[in-house]
Design an enzyme around this catalytic site. Sequence first.
Site, PDB file in Angstrom:
ATOM      1  CD  GLU A  47      -2.964  -1.430   2.193  1.00 41.34           C
ATOM      2  OE1 GLU A  47      -2.595   0.004   3.579  1.00 41.34           O
ATOM      3  OE2 GLU A  47      -3.788  -1.406   2.119  1.00 41.34           O
TER       4      GLU A  47
ATOM      5  CD  GLU B  47      -3.432  -5.939   4.208  1.00 41.93           C
ATOM      6  OE1 GLU B  47      -4.416  -5.319   5.026  1.00 41.93           O
ATOM      7  OE2 GLU B  47      -2.834  -5.623   4.259  1.00 41.93           O
TER       8      GLU B  47
END
Length: 496
Positions: free
Chosen positions: A171, A392
């Site tokens: 991320e 995720e």
Amino acid sequence: MSGRTGDRLTFPAGFCWGAATAAYQIEGGAKEDGRTPSIWDTFADTPGAVAGGDTGEVAADHYHRYAEDVALMRELGLHAYRFSVSWPRVQPTGRGLANPAGLDFYDRLVDQLLAVGITPMLTLYHWDLPQELEDAGGWPHRETAYRFADYATLVAGRLGDRVPQWTTINEPWCAGFLGYASGEHAPGRTEPAASLAAVHHLLLGHGLAVKALRAGLPSHARASLVLNLATVRAAGPTEADLDAVRRVDGLANRLFLDPVIAGQYPTDVLDDLAHLTDWSFVHSGDLATIATPIDLLGVNYYQPTLVGAASSPANGTPADANTAPEGQRRLIVQAPDAGTAPSAWPGCEGVQFHPAPGPVTAMGWPVDATGLRDVLLRVHRDYPGLPLMVTENGAAYPDDLADGAVHDRDRIAYLSSHLAAVHEAVRSGVDLRGYLVWSLLDNFEWAWGYAQRFGIVHVDYQDQRRTLKDSAHWFADVIRHNGPMVDGGIAGVRAE
Ligand code: FCB
């Protein structure tokens, strides 16, 4: 083939089921065996930065309990375990020689996983930059990208013979914009121009690290990047609302996907940000490096994003950066149209973020599984040819441990609706290789500290006892049958 058998959705043969964690969130052992502080140790020690003054010093004590945790993974039947390596544990100064004792820990973990047939999926950077590198300028400083590639070489040299699946960075949107623009994450800087340089150097570091991995790993090893992509929806019908969608989609998605996959920054996003930077930190050749081919793209998804023009009437009440719960601010941050609050969305002045309608998790994040389906379909459509994995997905709820059980029906409902959405995407042709739940264990949820529990395994932070929640039993059943029951069926969960 994916499909439906009786009351179950079935996923393609070989679909990978697993769970994810990150080093700073679970390991603890912060001062052991030569590990030095990362930016998260420093940030957590800053008064007011983390809820409750929590730190990752002990966390879930995974540094000492990894064998017990791998045994739990085996009990659940996980195919793969996604974990991250703590950079300051294996290279304490962020440069130079490795710390063998730090690498030894990951060596033991990998061997333990392989011994029980679980595929190790290693992430090199899940936000814990060695503090020394931040002191030298951090990610806004070009040199950090080169240090990252050297670190990748060190880790590949020790673990490359046994780890088949590598991720460079988790991320980069969060590391760049929450770390350097809004300051909600470490290192807590609120410098919009520097955040853009940080994003570029995170991407450059990714590209350099992919090259380093290709040089250091066996040819069958796979390299990937993990992005938190957003499904951005319009809160209203006006042109200004649609422009808000374009801007937020640009900053959340295209600013990362375009350079990594197509070797170019989106020109509209460069224009949106021209008042903040002249982009002179982008050197010739950088984009080619950033576009070094990867084998897989990881997609993390939690909630949809609803935006409109600041003036536009829309569903619900606008999220206010000053009153929204902290976790909500992580993705729903009001742009600083008054020029006041630091924002994670530079160049989005005049954009209003709205809470999506419907139920929310304990983080205040709206529950909407169609957002996951749509983000997968969008990447498949606009960036074809790249295999995807959900790296995720999960939810925090206020779990109640009683009589050795946690009946977390909300989490099961969240996960099963999201698996149904993932299944739809697969049936529509998305080349999706697997699904990893966030998270295996309750852990240090960044600025929220231990106040939010995302695990399918409960952790009692007093005595570090682990308890499988109902969602863990449910997920084990999903794995056994290669798919969940239709309509939120909860097979595998013990009766209350
Ligand atoms: C993601 C992070 C992960 C965890 C979840 C809830 O953005 O990658 O570490 O905090 O959110």
